[in-house]
Write a protein that holds these residues in place. Structure first.
Motif, PDB file in Angstrom:
ATOM      1  N   CYS A   3       0.848  -1.185   0.000  1.00  0.00           N
ATOM      2  CA  CYS A   3       0.000   0.000   0.000  1.00  0.00           C
ATOM      3  C   CYS A   3       0.892   1.246   0.000  1.00  0.00           C
ATOM      4  O   CYS A   3       1.742   1.426   0.872  1.00  0.00           O
ATOM      5  CB  CYS A   3      -0.909  -0.016   1.217  1.00  0.00           C
ATOM      6  N   SER A   4       0.700   2.131  -0.972  1.00  0.00           N
ATOM      7  CA  SER A   4       1.554   3.315  -1.115  1.00  0.00           C
ATOM      8  C   SER A   4       1.442   4.238   0.096  1.00  0.00           C
ATOM      9  O   SER A   4       2.421   4.865   0.504  1.00  0.00           O
ATOM     10  CB  SER A   4       1.185   4.077  -2.386  1.00  0.00           C
ATOM     11  N   ALA A   5       0.246   4.324   0.683  1.00  0.00           N
ATOM     12  CA  ALA A   5       0.062   5.204   1.837  1.00  0.00           C
ATOM     13  C   ALA A   5       0.904   4.748   3.025  1.00  0.00           C
ATOM     14  O   ALA A   5       1.504   5.567   3.733  1.00  0.00           O
ATOM     15  CB  ALA A   5      -1.413   5.247   2.228  1.00  0.00           C
ATOM     16  N   HIS A   6       0.968   3.443   3.247  1.00  0.00           N
ATOM     17  CA  HIS A   6       1.769   2.918   4.352  1.00  0.00           C
ATOM     18  C   HIS A   6       3.264   3.139   4.100  1.00  0.00           C
ATOM     19  O   HIS A   6       4.034   3.381   5.038  1.00  0.00           O
ATOM     20  CB  HIS A   6       1.489   1.431   4.552  1.00  0.00           C
ATOM     21  N   ILE A   7       3.686   3.043   2.846  1.00  0.00           N
ATOM     22  CA  ILE A   7       5.097   3.277   2.520  1.00  0.00           C
ATOM     23  C   ILE A   7       5.474   4.724   2.805  1.00  0.00           C
ATOM     24  O   ILE A   7       6.508   5.010   3.423  1.00  0.00           O
ATOM     25  CB  ILE A   7       5.363   2.927   1.036  1.00  0.00           C
ATOM     26  N   LEU A   8       4.629   5.650   2.376  1.00  0.00           N
ATOM     27  CA  LEU A   8       4.882   7.068   2.664  1.00  0.00           C
ATOM     28  C   LEU A   8       4.908   7.321   4.166  1.00  0.00           C
ATOM     29  O   LEU A   8       5.729   8.098   4.670  1.00  0.00           O
ATOM     30  CB  LEU A   8       3.799   7.927   2.006  1.00  0.00           C
ATOM     31  N   ASN A   9       4.022   6.640   4.868  1.00  0.00           N
ATOM     32  CA  ASN A   9       3.961   6.773   6.317  1.00  0.00           C
ATOM     33  C   ASN A   9       5.266   6.335   6.977  1.00  0.00           C
ATOM     34  O   ASN A   9       5.787   7.009   7.875  1.00  0.00           O
ATOM     35  CB  ASN A   9       2.786   5.942   6.848  1.00  0.00           C
ATOM     36  N   LEU A  10       5.830   5.247   6.533  1.00  0.00           N
ATOM     37  CA  LEU A  10       7.093   4.744   7.093  1.00  0.00           C
ATOM     38  C   LEU A  10       8.233   5.733   6.879  1.00  0.00           C
ATOM     39  O   LEU A  10       9.017   6.006   7.790  1.00  0.00           O
ATOM     40  CB  LEU A  10       7.444   3.402   6.447  1.00  0.00           C
ATOM     41  N   GLN A 118       5.260  18.471   2.544  1.00  0.00           N
ATOM     42  CA  GLN A 118       4.267  18.971   1.587  1.00  0.00           C
ATOM     43  C   GLN A 118       4.170  18.044   0.382  1.00  0.00           C
ATOM     44  O   GLN A 118       3.070  17.699  -0.071  1.00  0.00           O
ATOM     45  CB  GLN A 118       4.648  20.376   1.135  1.00  0.00           C
ATOM     46  N   LYS A 119       5.338  17.631  -0.126  1.00  0.00           N
ATOM     47  CA  LYS A 119       5.364  16.731  -1.287  1.00  0.00           C
ATOM     48  C   LYS A 119       4.756  15.375  -0.947  1.00  0.00           C
ATOM     49  O   LYS A 119       3.936  14.841  -1.709  1.00  0.00           O
ATOM     50  CB  LYS A 119       6.816  16.563  -1.759  1.00  0.00           C
ATOM     51  N   PHE A 120       5.114  14.828   0.204  1.00  0.00           N
ATOM     52  CA  PHE A 120       4.585  13.531   0.601  1.00  0.00           C
ATOM     53  C   PHE A 120       3.080  13.615   0.851  1.00  0.00           C
ATOM     54  O   PHE A 120       2.330  12.695   0.495  1.00  0.00           O
ATOM     55  CB  PHE A 120       5.305  13.030   1.856  1.00  0.00           C
ATOM     56  N   TYR A 121       2.646  14.699   1.466  1.00  0.00           N
ATOM     57  CA  TYR A 121       1.221  14.839   1.759  1.00  0.00           C
ATOM     58  C   TYR A 121       0.407  14.972   0.469  1.00  0.00           C
ATOM     59  O   TYR A 121      -0.646  14.347   0.321  1.00  0.00           O
ATOM     60  CB  TYR A 121       0.975  16.060   2.650  1.00  0.00           C
ATOM     61  N   ASN A 122       0.890  15.774  -0.481  1.00  0.00           N
ATOM     62  CA  ASN A 122       0.186  15.928  -1.758  1.00  0.00           C
ATOM     63  C   ASN A 122       0.118  14.609  -2.516  1.00  0.00           C
ATOM     64  O   ASN A 122      -0.887  14.293  -3.151  1.00  0.00           O
ATOM     65  CB  ASN A 122       0.879  16.987  -2.621  1.00  0.00           C
ATOM     66  N   THR A 123       1.199  13.834  -2.440  1.00  0.00           N
ATOM     67  CA  THR A 123       1.213  12.521  -3.083  1.00  0.00           C
ATOM     68  C   THR A 123       0.185  11.601  -2.443  1.00  0.00           C
ATOM     69  O   THR A 123      -0.576  10.915  -3.138  1.00  0.00           O
ATOM     70  CB  THR A 123       2.615  11.887  -2.982  1.00  0.00           C
ATOM     71  N   ALA A 124       0.153  11.580  -1.107  1.00  0.00           N
ATOM     72  CA  ALA A 124      -0.824  10.756  -0.395  1.00  0.00           C
ATOM     73  C   ALA A 124      -2.245  11.176  -0.743  1.00  0.00           C
ATOM     74  O   ALA A 124      -3.145  10.336  -0.879  1.00  0.00           O
ATOM     75  CB  ALA A 124      -0.602  10.861   1.112  1.00  0.00           C
ATOM     76  N   PHE A 139       3.343   5.563 -10.602  1.00  0.00           N
ATOM     77  CA  PHE A 139       4.713   5.804 -11.066  1.00  0.00           C
ATOM     78  C   PHE A 139       5.028   7.295 -11.118  1.00  0.00           C
ATOM     79  O   PHE A 139       6.111   7.725 -10.700  1.00  0.00           O
ATOM     80  CB  PHE A 139       4.904   5.178 -12.453  1.00  0.00           C
ATOM     81  N   GLN A 140       4.094   8.097 -11.625  1.00  0.00           N
ATOM     82  CA  GLN A 140       4.348   9.532 -11.757  1.00  0.00           C
ATOM     83  C   GLN A 140       4.550  10.184 -10.399  1.00  0.00           C
ATOM     84  O   GLN A 140       5.390  11.078 -10.251  1.00  0.00           O
ATOM     85  CB  GLN A 140       3.169  10.183 -12.484  1.00  0.00           C
ATOM     86  N   GLU A 141       3.788   9.733  -9.393  1.00  0.00           N
ATOM     87  CA  GLU A 141       3.942  10.298  -8.055  1.00  0.00           C
ATOM     88  C   GLU A 141       5.280   9.885  -7.438  1.00  0.00           C
ATOM     89  O   GLU A 141       5.980  10.692  -6.818  1.00  0.00           O
ATOM     90  CB  GLU A 141       2.789   9.845  -7.160  1.00  0.00           C
ATOM     91  N   VAL A 142       5.639   8.621  -7.612  1.00  0.00           N
ATOM     92  CA  VAL A 142       6.872   8.096  -7.034  1.00  0.00           C
ATOM     93  C   VAL A 142       8.093   8.740  -7.679  1.00  0.00           C
ATOM     94  O   VAL A 142       9.040   9.143  -6.994  1.00  0.00           O
ATOM     95  CB  VAL A 142       6.930   6.555  -7.191  1.00  0.00           C
ATOM     96  N   ILE A 143       8.069   8.871  -8.990  1.00  0.00           N
ATOM     97  CA  ILE A 143       9.220   9.445  -9.683  1.00  0.00           C
ATOM     98  C   ILE A 143       9.361  10.928  -9.334  1.00  0.00           C
ATOM     99  O   ILE A 143      10.474  11.479  -9.286  1.00  0.00           O
ATOM    100  CB  ILE A 143       9.108   9.244 -11.221  1.00  0.00           C
ATOM    101  N   GLY A 144       8.236  11.585  -9.053  1.00  0.00           N
ATOM    102  CA  GLY A 144       8.280  12.984  -8.627  1.00  0.00           C
ATOM    103  C   GLY A 144       8.984  13.147  -7.292  1.00  0.00           C
ATOM    104  O   GLY A 144       9.786  14.077  -7.102  1.00  0.00           O
ATOM    105  N   ILE A 145       8.705  12.226  -6.358  1.00  0.00           N
ATOM    106  CA  ILE A 145       9.363  12.261  -5.048  1.00  0.00           C
ATOM    107  C   ILE A 145      10.849  11.982  -5.199  1.00  0.00           C
ATOM    108  O   ILE A 145      11.696  12.650  -4.593  1.00  0.00           O
ATOM    109  CB  ILE A 145       8.718  11.246  -4.085  1.00  0.00           C
ATOM    110  N   GLU A 146      11.195  10.996  -6.027  1.00  0.00           N
ATOM    111  CA  GLU A 146      12.614  10.656  -6.195  1.00  0.00           C
ATOM    112  C   GLU A 146      13.388  11.816  -6.820  1.00  0.00           C
ATOM    113  O   GLU A 146      14.517  12.110  -6.426  1.00  0.00           O
ATOM    114  CB  GLU A 146      12.790   9.401  -7.049  1.00  0.00           C
ATOM    115  N   CYS A 147      12.784  12.500  -7.784  1.00  0.00           N
ATOM    116  CA  CYS A 147      13.455  13.652  -8.406  1.00  0.00           C
ATOM    117  C   CYS A 147      13.716  14.742  -7.377  1.00  0.00           C
ATOM    118  O   CYS A 147      14.808  15.332  -7.345  1.00  0.00           O
ATOM    119  CB  CYS A 147      12.597  14.202  -9.546  1.00  0.00           C
TER     120      CYS A 147
END
Length: 350
Positions: A3-10, A118-124, A139-147
């Motif tokens: 779950c992407s939300a749990h990953i961001l949470n960690l 802010q970035k993590f919250y907007n992604t969530a 993918f677009q959200e994840v690659i945005g965070i990595e950039c």
């Protein structure tokens, strides 16, 4: 698939735990002001003295809800000068905080942290389970965070760089390891007619060595071909079953009688079937045709599910694949539950 939300949470929890003293000091300052109406009035006077135009309202966070910590920091940062004025005007302020009010370095670090939060919250928010986002958006959200993390990790600002490196190490561990990334999520993006395979390659080559990107492209193409082959087999079985049912409902004597009376028609029919089979064998698969076609124009009103519905006659089997793959949930919880403490990342079989 996790779950992407749990990953961001960690990732967020790891970083907040690393700088918990900073958070504690800012929380203490906010609690001091919120503890009585008189202190709130005094703080409003400090805001007026500093001529701060912000309409932000201070709020205390709930420590089990990391999103509330972000809101607390966001509001406090806009009123930083008022806090500094309060420190000068109110002698009880420092005493109640054990002579440890937020320092200038604390405010700076909090500002850097808020940028990431802010970035993590907007992604969530965009991947929230309650919004039912299609899986191609992951993918677009994840690659945005990595950039963002990669750019900040190269910064000459030591504070920004160290925080970005810490978060990127957790991000790579939980979310984005190019060698172990779930192929299904990339297949979902490839099934977006606005992006397809070229977009994946374009983004990944900006961040990873070319040989690793080529290996990833090969894995994605193989995964897509395997899925398509299974769906094609299922489709052919269903078609054969429907055809046999249709024949059994007709007149049983008509077929043999017609062949006996008009053998040339039977030969002609067989010849047509032969040509059809030969044509099918020589044609490119739906996957190859789809990938070779140019990408669609991606406007703000583009609807991926509507596109596949309109093009299901051209890609009969691939449209079924897209319908199922795009329905894979990337998050199982609502936005307000994303940044919460406790619990392990949930996973399910895709």
């Amino acid at each position: 698939m996790r779950c992407s939300a749990h990953i961001l949470n960690l990732i967020v929890n790891h970083e907040l735990n690393d700088i918990k003293d900073l958070i504690t000091r800012i929380r203490g300052a906010v609690r001091y002001i919120k503890s009585s109406p008189q202190r709130e009035q005094h703080f409003k006077a400090c805001i007026k003295k500093e001529k701060i135009a912000s309409k932000s309202v201070l709020c205390l966070d709930v420590q089990t809800r990391r999103s509330s910590t972000f809101f607390m920091l966001e509001a406090a940062l806009e009123l930083q000068k008022a806090f500094e004025r309060l420190e000068e005007d109110d002698p009880h302020y420092k005493l109640e905080l054990n002579n440890e009010p937020p320092s200038k370095s604390d405010w700076y670090d909090a500002r850097v942290l808020a940028k990431f939060l802010q970035k993590f919250y907007n992604t969530a928010l965009r991947l929230s389970g309650c919004l039912y986002a299609t899986s191609n958006s992951y993918f677009q959200e994840v690659i945005g965070i990595e950039c963002l993390l990669s750019e900040c990790a190269k910064s000459s600002d030591t504070g920004l760089c160290s925080m970005a490196l810490r978060m990127k190490s957790k991000f790579d561990m939980y979310c984005w390891n190019i060698e172990k990334m779930d192929s299904m999520l990339l297949v979902a993006l490839v099934l977006d007619p606005c992006f397809k395979m070229e977009y994946v390659k374009f983004c990944c080559t900006k961040l990873h060595p070319l040989h690793k990107v080529d290996e990833l492209m090969h894995r994605v193409k193989e995964a897509m071909s395997r899925i398509f082959a299974k769906y094609q087999l299922y489709d052919s079985i269903n078609s054969a079953s429907a055809s046999s049912t249709q024949k059994s409902n007709g007149m049983a004597v008509d077929g043999p009688f017609r062949e006996a009376c008009e053998p040339e028609d039977s030969l002609l029919s067989r010849y047509r079937k032969y040509l059809k089979a030969k044509k099918v064998g020589s044609c490119k698969s739906e996957v190859d045709r789809y990938l070779e076609e140019s990408c669609e124009e991606c406007g703000p009103n583009f609807e991926i599910l509507s596109w596949w519905k309109l093009n299901c006659s051209r890609y009969r089997v691939l449209a079924q694949v897209a319908k199922d793959v795009l329905a894979i949930p990337v998050s199982t919880i609502a936005t307000e539950s994303t940044f919460c403490t406790g619990g392990r990342p949930s996973s399910w079989s895709a």
